[in-house]
Motif scaffolding. Structure first.
Motif, PDB file in Angstrom:
ATOM      1  N   PHE A 164       4.223  -5.816   5.657  1.00 32.27           N
ATOM      2  CA  PHE A 164       3.122  -6.614   5.129  1.00 32.27           C
ATOM      3  C   PHE A 164       3.729  -7.891   4.559  1.00 32.27           C
ATOM      4  N   TYR A 176      -3.537  -7.403  -3.091  1.00 37.34           N
ATOM      5  CA  TYR A 176      -3.850  -6.782  -1.796  1.00 37.34           C
ATOM      6  C   TYR A 176      -3.899  -5.268  -1.971  1.00 37.34           C
ATOM      7  N   PRO A 196       0.092  -2.536  -0.374  1.00 36.23           N
ATOM      8  CA  PRO A 196       1.527  -2.750  -0.309  1.00 36.23           C
ATOM      9  C   PRO A 196       2.232  -2.766  -1.664  1.00 36.23           C
ATOM     10  N   ILE A 234       0.171  -8.406   8.987  1.00 34.51           N
ATOM     11  CA  ILE A 234       0.601  -7.012   9.121  1.00 34.51           C
ATOM     12  C   ILE A 234       1.165  -6.839  10.518  1.00 34.51           C
TER      13      ILE A 234
END
Length: 257
Positions: A164, A176, A196, A234
């Motif tokens: 990520f 995130y 992440p 990603i």
């Protein structure tokens, strides 16, 4: 003779009058304009409309995912709280807004229950709560961009490791959060953080994430300021080549000092 003439004249006049006054026997069809029927959602169900003048909703919901779409008229701080009446579940997000903004949030509905949705703000706003319906899943690698708090398109991830990456770091980066398609968080292997997992002031530009099973996943982005641009990617982690055996050392080989 005159009598016959007058009788004939009267018959002719009678036939002429009947012919002129006969009405058509064809059926008449009246085309009615359909009357619009307004259908409103039952109280306590989705979709639900909220606003700065009506900031609360009591909802009776089955398990699933709640999608909240909101619009802020101007600079303010909004706080969104979604909780079960039984106090078994609660989630809350603070959304700082610097100007007119449209955003989205998702919340897990862990089980069938009565829920309470409350939004507070320091300015005028409107919002709609509805059931989240995943769109067509996107396969990785994916480059994702946004302009603040929002929900990215559904991602299909196969079991394995991924990288990520993000362009903004530290306080310039939004938060995130990866989750399963039912909005339950995708935790790390030690169950200590939601992947992440960048720290608030982290300067890391990438993180490895582990996906335990193949399926659809949701990426939520919670920005520290709205609007504010962000970009992330990603991609599958590269597969390291298998380590082979080392060189064979003959038994009779000796080392000398």
């Amino acid at each position: 003779m005159k009598q016959i003439f007058w009788i004939a004249l009267l018959l002719a006049a009678f036939m002429l009058v009947c012919g002129c006054t006969q009405q058509s026997t064809a059926p008449e069809t009246t085309i009615a304009t359909p009357t619009p029927v307004e259908t409103a959602a039952p109280a306590g169900s989705l979709p639900a409309e909220l606003s700065s003048s009506s900031p609360n909703a009591s909802l009776s919901l089955d398990a699933g995912v709640l999608l909240l779409s909101f619009h802020a008229d101007g600079a303010q701080k909004m706080t969104v709280t979604f909780a079960s009446v039984s106090n078994e579940y609660m989630a809350s997000n603070e959304i700082p807004i610097a100007g007119p903004y449209d955003g989205t949030l998702i919340f897990e509905i862990p089980q069938k229950d009565e829920y309470w949705l409350n939004i507070s703000g320091t300015g005028a706003w409107t919002a709609e709560a509805s059931r989240y319906v995943p769109g067509e899943s996107q396969k990785v690698p994916q480059n994702l961009t946004g302009n603040g708090t929002g929900v990215a398109p559904t991602l299909y991830l196969e079991k394995g490791q991924y990288i990520f990456e993000r362009q903004q770091t530290g306080l310039s980066s939004p938060l995130y959060l990866l989750s399963y398609v039912n909005a339950s968080p995708l935790m790390d292997a030690n169950n200590s953080y939601v992947q992440p997992g960048f720290g608030e002031i982290s300067t890391e530009t990438f993180k490895f994430i582990t996906v335990p099973e193949s399926g659809d996943y949701i990426l939520s982005v919670i920005a520290r300021e709205n609007p504010s641009t962000w970009a992330a990617s990603i991609l599958p982690a590269p597969t390291l080549p298998a380590m082979g055996p080392g060189p064979e050392i003959p038994e009779n080989e000796t080392q000398t000092a």
